[in-house]
Write a protein that holds these residues in place. Structure first.
Motif, PDB file in Angstrom:
ATOM      1  N   ILE A 231     -13.814  -5.499  -2.055  1.00 54.67           N
ATOM      2  CA  ILE A 231     -14.340  -6.394  -1.016  1.00 54.67           C
ATOM      3  C   ILE A 231     -13.289  -7.404  -0.584  1.00 54.67           C
ATOM      4  CG2 ILE A 231     -16.060  -8.185  -0.543  1.00 54.67           C
ATOM      5  CD1 ILE A 231     -17.921  -6.650  -2.497  1.00 54.67           C
ATOM      6  N   ILE A 232     -12.565  -7.961  -1.567  1.00 52.75           N
ATOM      7  CA  ILE A 232     -11.513  -8.943  -1.243  1.00 52.75           C
ATOM      8  C   ILE A 232     -10.407  -8.285  -0.414  1.00 52.75           C
ATOM      9  CG2 ILE A 232      -9.705 -10.399  -2.236  1.00 52.75           C
ATOM     10  CD1 ILE A 232     -11.630 -10.930  -4.582  1.00 52.75           C
ATOM     11  N   LEU A 233      -9.990  -7.066  -0.801  1.00 53.54           N
ATOM     12  CA  LEU A 233      -8.952  -6.351  -0.048  1.00 53.54           C
ATOM     13  C   LEU A 233      -9.392  -6.069   1.383  1.00 53.54           C
ATOM     14  CD1 LEU A 233      -7.605  -3.793  -2.703  1.00 53.54           C
ATOM     15  CD2 LEU A 233      -6.450  -5.828  -1.805  1.00 53.54           C
ATOM     16  N   GLU A 234     -10.672  -5.751   1.540  1.00 60.67           N
ATOM     17  CA  GLU A 234     -11.186  -5.474   2.887  1.00 60.67           C
ATOM     18  C   GLU A 234     -11.126  -6.715   3.766  1.00 60.67           C
ATOM     19  OE1 GLU A 234     -14.402  -1.858   2.061  1.00 60.67           O
ATOM     20  OE2 GLU A 234     -15.057  -3.940   2.016  1.00 60.67           O
ATOM     21  N   ASN A 235     -11.257  -7.879   3.161  1.00 63.82           N
ATOM     22  CA  ASN A 235     -11.199  -9.118   3.934  1.00 63.82           C
ATOM     23  C   ASN A 235      -9.764  -9.542   4.246  1.00 63.82           C
ATOM     24  OD1 ASN A 235     -13.908 -10.553   4.431  1.00 63.82           O
ATOM     25  ND2 ASN A 235     -14.126  -9.798   2.342  1.00 63.82           N
ATOM     26  N   ILE A 236      -8.837  -9.182   3.352  1.00 60.85           N
ATOM     27  CA  ILE A 236      -7.450  -9.595   3.547  1.00 60.85           C
ATOM     28  C   ILE A 236      -6.685  -8.601   4.420  1.00 60.85           C
ATOM     29  CG2 ILE A 236      -5.256 -10.047   2.369  1.00 60.85           C
ATOM     30  CD1 ILE A 236      -6.855 -10.985  -0.040  1.00 60.85           C
ATOM     31  N   LEU A 237      -6.918  -7.301   4.183  1.00 58.50           N
ATOM     32  CA  LEU A 237      -6.139  -6.257   4.844  1.00 58.50           C
ATOM     33  C   LEU A 237      -7.014  -5.422   5.766  1.00 58.50           C
ATOM     34  CD1 LEU A 237      -4.214  -5.006   1.678  1.00 58.50           C
ATOM     35  CD2 LEU A 237      -3.404  -6.684   3.364  1.00 58.50           C
ATOM     36  N   SER A 238      -6.368  -4.754   6.696  1.00 60.92           N
ATOM     37  CA  SER A 238      -7.047  -3.779   7.558  1.00 60.92           C
ATOM     38  C   SER A 238      -6.798  -2.401   6.953  1.00 60.92           C
ATOM     39  CB  SER A 238      -6.495  -3.854   8.993  1.00 60.92           C
ATOM     40  OG  SER A 238      -7.131  -2.902   9.810  1.00 60.92           O
ATOM     41  N   LEU A 239      -7.765  -1.886   6.232  1.00 59.35           N
ATOM     42  CA  LEU A 239      -7.590  -0.659   5.462  1.00 59.35           C
ATOM     43  C   LEU A 239      -7.814   0.576   6.320  1.00 59.35           C
ATOM     44  CD1 LEU A 239      -9.489  -1.686   2.192  1.00 59.35           C
ATOM     45  CD2 LEU A 239      -7.043  -1.877   2.689  1.00 59.35           C
ATOM     46  N   GLN A 240      -6.938   1.572   6.135  1.00 65.28           N
ATOM     47  CA  GLN A 240      -7.080   2.837   6.837  1.00 65.28           C
ATOM     48  C   GLN A 240      -8.206   3.658   6.208  1.00 65.28           C
ATOM     49  OE1 GLN A 240      -3.244   4.701   6.693  1.00 65.28           O
ATOM     50  NE2 GLN A 240      -2.304   3.242   8.128  1.00 65.28           N
ATOM     51  N   SER A 241      -8.708   4.612   6.969  1.00 65.69           N
ATOM     52  CA  SER A 241      -9.831   5.423   6.492  1.00 65.69           C
ATOM     53  C   SER A 241      -9.469   6.210   5.239  1.00 65.69           C
ATOM     54  CB  SER A 241     -10.287   6.382   7.592  1.00 65.69           C
ATOM     55  OG  SER A 241      -9.226   7.236   7.990  1.00 65.69           O
ATOM     56  N   SER A 242      -8.213   6.675   5.129  1.00 68.55           N
ATOM     57  CA  SER A 242      -7.801   7.438   3.945  1.00 68.55           C
ATOM     58  C   SER A 242      -7.854   6.572   2.691  1.00 68.55           C
ATOM     59  CB  SER A 242      -6.387   7.992   4.140  1.00 68.55           C
ATOM     60  OG  SER A 242      -5.463   6.933   4.374  1.00 68.55           O
ATOM     61  N   ILE A 243      -7.484   5.292   2.826  1.00 68.54           N
ATOM     62  CA  ILE A 243      -7.533   4.378   1.681  1.00 68.54           C
ATOM     63  C   ILE A 243      -8.982   4.092   1.298  1.00 68.54           C
ATOM     64  CG2 ILE A 243      -6.935   2.057   0.879  1.00 68.54           C
ATOM     65  CD1 ILE A 243      -4.497   2.147   2.664  1.00 68.54           C
ATOM     66  N   ARG A 244      -9.848   3.940   2.292  1.00 65.94           N
ATOM     67  CA  ARG A 244     -11.271   3.714   2.011  1.00 65.94           C
ATOM     68  C   ARG A 244     -11.870   4.905   1.262  1.00 65.94           C
ATOM     69  NH1 ARG A 244     -13.700  -0.497   4.547  1.00 65.94           N
ATOM     70  NH2 ARG A 244     -12.553  -1.541   6.232  1.00 65.94           N
ATOM     71  N   ILE A 245     -11.495   6.102   1.691  1.00 70.43           N
ATOM     72  CA  ILE A 245     -12.003   7.306   1.018  1.00 70.43           C
ATOM     73  C   ILE A 245     -11.524   7.342  -0.425  1.00 70.43           C
ATOM     74  CG2 ILE A 245     -11.872   9.830   0.958  1.00 70.43           C
ATOM     75  CD1 ILE A 245     -11.743   9.749   4.032  1.00 70.43           C
ATOM     76  N   PHE A 246     -10.246   7.014  -0.657  1.00 69.98           N
ATOM     77  CA  PHE A 246      -9.704   6.994  -2.019  1.00 69.98           C
ATOM     78  C   PHE A 246     -10.454   5.990  -2.888  1.00 69.98           C
ATOM     79  CE2 PHE A 246      -6.789   4.952  -5.043  1.00 69.98           C
ATOM     80  CZ  PHE A 246      -6.492   6.043  -5.856  1.00 69.98           C
ATOM     81  N   MET A 247     -10.707   4.798  -2.359  1.00 67.92           N
ATOM     82  CA  MET A 247     -11.409   3.772  -3.139  1.00 67.92           C
ATOM     83  C   MET A 247     -12.841   4.205  -3.447  1.00 67.92           C
ATOM     84  SD  MET A 247      -9.984   0.107  -1.662  1.00 67.92           S
ATOM     85  CE  MET A 247     -10.762   0.310  -0.062  1.00 67.92           C
ATOM     86  N   LEU A 248     -13.483   4.897  -2.523  1.00 68.18           N
ATOM     87  CA  LEU A 248     -14.841   5.389  -2.775  1.00 68.18           C
ATOM     88  C   LEU A 248     -14.834   6.462  -3.856  1.00 68.18           C
ATOM     89  CD1 LEU A 248     -17.832   5.332  -1.995  1.00 68.18           C
ATOM     90  CD2 LEU A 248     -17.342   7.059  -0.253  1.00 68.18           C
ATOM     91  N   VAL A 249     -13.828   7.339  -3.850  1.00 70.93           N
ATOM     92  CA  VAL A 249     -13.718   8.379  -4.880  1.00 70.93           C
ATOM     93  C   VAL A 249     -13.535   7.743  -6.257  1.00 70.93           C
ATOM     94  CG1 VAL A 249     -12.278  10.275  -5.742  1.00 70.93           C
ATOM     95  CG2 VAL A 249     -12.869  10.165  -3.310  1.00 70.93           C
ATOM     96  N   VAL A 250     -12.686   6.710  -6.340  1.00 73.98           N
ATOM     97  CA  VAL A 250     -12.482   6.006  -7.614  1.00 73.98           C
ATOM     98  C   VAL A 250     -13.798   5.401  -8.105  1.00 73.98           C
ATOM     99  CG1 VAL A 250     -11.316   4.069  -8.733  1.00 73.98           C
ATOM    100  CG2 VAL A 250     -10.047   5.542  -7.166  1.00 73.98           C
ATOM    101  N   LEU A 251     -14.567   4.822  -7.193  1.00 72.88           N
ATOM    102  CA  LEU A 251     -15.858   4.247  -7.550  1.00 72.88           C
ATOM    103  C   LEU A 251     -16.794   5.309  -8.125  1.00 72.88           C
ATOM    104  CD1 LEU A 251     -17.908   1.917  -7.552  1.00 72.88           C
ATOM    105  CD2 LEU A 251     -18.441   2.496  -5.172  1.00 72.88           C
TER     106      LEU A 251
END
Length: 545
Positions: A231-251
């Motif tokens: 959540i903090i990273l999403e507020n600080i950075l503009s995350l690409q869709s590939s990074i979002r997918i990776f973070m969801l897989v880790v979750l």
């Protein structure tokens, strides 16, 4: 051979626990109301008071669970289909409610009358209480000596589910709240349908329960910490869709690792039971045959002298703490109504806060993305309260003998401070206030069911604690509609929008006073049950009785 081994794993109470956790992880859609509330408001042409009425119907649906409790109490004790039946009724309601809401906001229906939209919201929300009843009460049955910890784990993951669902939404349907409603109609029901068959009551106590429950607790903290970082990273950075997918897989991998813990716990305890089972049964038979009847009677009299059982020959039964009371008997006790009032003040004001987070942020100049992140962070604070109150109250009960209602007193008093912080409108007040209110609000959801199981017994826990949760929508209606909605619309100067600290200041001061009242009533419950906890609950836990 491998199939038989997998079947043994599937029939363990540890796998049942993880299956319940996964269902809880997709059941907290109600905490994400702010994600689609503005879409609901604009497509249906609602003002703030009308939107608050819809949100209250959500709160009513999520907390009027007497029927789910009665169904669980009857079927879970009489048959082996109790948890599954309650889960199935929940997933059916979840799909129906959210699908009809999605159809309404996408224009498949013309703008609906408010009562009809309230009905759709009620049905969607009512599903959560079925999931929650089945998972929480099954957990208490499976781990009666660590009821605070298991309730904290179950309620904690329910609190985290809001942040988990928002991560799925932002990865797959970012800035598409209409698609999010369709996701809510499909994801929780499918997840529940796949896992509900593993949720069962296992009447067996194991030696290393605390050890593996601590592992589950640690993993819950890891998931919460990971979500906070995301959540903090999403507020600080503009995350690409590939990074979002990776973070969801880790979750998802973190959550899947819980099954590995369950398999290890079952294997360890199964091997120990195999080697010790014969000796334990033989020793127990010998001890029972040698125990004098007079000694057994004396033991019963010792318990009765502290908390005597009711006289069955007397028509006017004297209801005692710790008995397995049914719902009608519990309703006759003062302790039930003390819990009810405390929950109306605490849970009601907490729900009024989370339901209006989007509008509070807007009035103080926060962007929609910031308020969306605040909803995710609220899930983290909610989790910490649910998990922390259950774990900490268990720890102090086991080590110091502190009565669990004491923690209700403390958390409700801190909650009143959080409301005052909100009322101040100072820079950062929205974040600081949400931390205090979110943690203390979440704590009530683990403390109340656990206290219910201890002072009213676990036999009819489902129906009793679900009746007490009726206090939540009662309080939510009072604070959301009569207080927050009315004052907001009165202060609004630009159509239906109010900007400035004055929009919610008076409302939060009123809610601060209410939580102080709730803390004082909880203090009364603590004084009434202090001796009971020290003489009965603590002895039972320590296997003295």
């Amino acid at each position: 051979m491998e199939f038989e081994k997998l079947n043994l794993y599937a029939n363990s109470k540890w796998v049942s626990t993880v299956a319940s956790i996964w269902i809880q992880c997709s059941s907290g859609s109600l905490y994400t109301f702010s994600i689609y509330s503005q879409t609901l408001k604009s497509t249906q042409h609602y003002d703030q008071s009308t939107l608050d009425i819809v949100s209250v119907s959500k709160d009513i649906g999520a907390n009027v669970g007497v029927l789910s409790g009665l169904l669980y109490d009857f079927f879970a004790r009489k048959t082996k289909t109790g948890p599954w039946l309650v889960h199935f009724l929940g997933l059916a309601q979840c799909f129906l409610g959210y699908f009809l809401m999605w159809a309404a906001v996408t224009g498949l229906f013309p703008p609906l009358p408010v009562p009809l939209m309230c009905l759709f919201m009620f049905v969607a929300a009512h599903a959560q209480i079925y999931f929650n009843t089945s998972n929480v009460v099954t957990g208490v049955h499976n781990f009666p000596n660590y009821s605070g910890t298991i309730v904290g784990i179950m309620k904690g993951f329910l609190g985290l589910s809001g942040a988990i669902l928002i991560q799925v939404y932002r990865t797959l349907f970012n800035n598409k709240p209409m698609s999010y409603l369709l996701m809510l109609a499909l994801l929780p029901p499918i997840n529940t349908l796949l896992l509900m068959w593993f949720v069962r009551i296992h009447d067996i106590q194991e030696r290393e329960e605390r050890k593996y429950l601590n592992v589950f607790s640690f993993m819950a903290l890891v998931v919460a910490a990971y979500l906070m970082v995301v959540i903090i990273l999403e507020n600080i950075l503009s995350l690409q869709s590939s990074i979002r997918i990776f973070m969801l897989v880790v979750l998802m991998l973190l959550l899947a690792s819980l099954f590995g813990v369950a398999f290890k716990a079952h294997e360890r305890n199964s091997s120990r039971r195999t080697s010790e089972n014969f000796l334990d049964e033989r020793s127990q038979l010998i001890m029972e045959s040698r125990a004098p009847d007079a000694e057994k009677v004396a033991a019963k009299r010792q318990v009765s002298s502290n908390y005597p059982l009711p006289d069955t020959n007397n028509h006017r039964t004297n209801l005692q703490l710790g008995e397995n009371l049914n719902l009608f008997q519990a309703l006759q006790t003062v302790n039930f109504w003390i819990l009810f009032i405390s929950m109306a003040c605490g849970m009601g004001s907490g729900l009024a806060t989370v339901n209006n987070l989007s509008q509070i942020g807007e009035s103080l100049g926060y962007t929609s993305h910031e308020t969306g992140s605040l909803v995710s962070l609220w899930s983290i604070w909610n989790f910490l309260g649910r998990f922390g109150a259950g774990y900490v109250s268990d720890f102090f009960l086991h080590t110091r003998g502190w009565a669990r209602p004491l923690f209700m007193v403390i958390t409700l008093m801190i909650m009143s401070i959080g409301h005052v912080v909100f009322a101040s409108g100072l820079p950062g007040a929205l974040y600081a206030g949400s931390i205090l209110v979110g943690i203390c609000y979440g704590s009530q959801w683990s403390l109340m069911p656990t206290i219910t199981s201890e002072i009213f017994g676990v036999g009819h826990m489902g129906s009793i604690f679900n009746t007490i949760t009726v206090a939540c929508p009662v309080g939510s209606y009072i604070f959301s509609v009569i207080v927050v909605g009315y004052i907001y619309d009165k202060e609004a100067s630009q159509g239906n929008t109010c900007i400035g600290t004055h929009c919610f200041m008076v409302s939060f001061l009123i809610m601060a006073f209410a939580t102080i009242l709730g803390s004082l009533t909880a203090l009364g419950l603590f004084l009434r049950t202090k001796s009971f906890y020290s003489h009965y609950i603590l002895r039972r836990i320590q296997n003295i009785l």
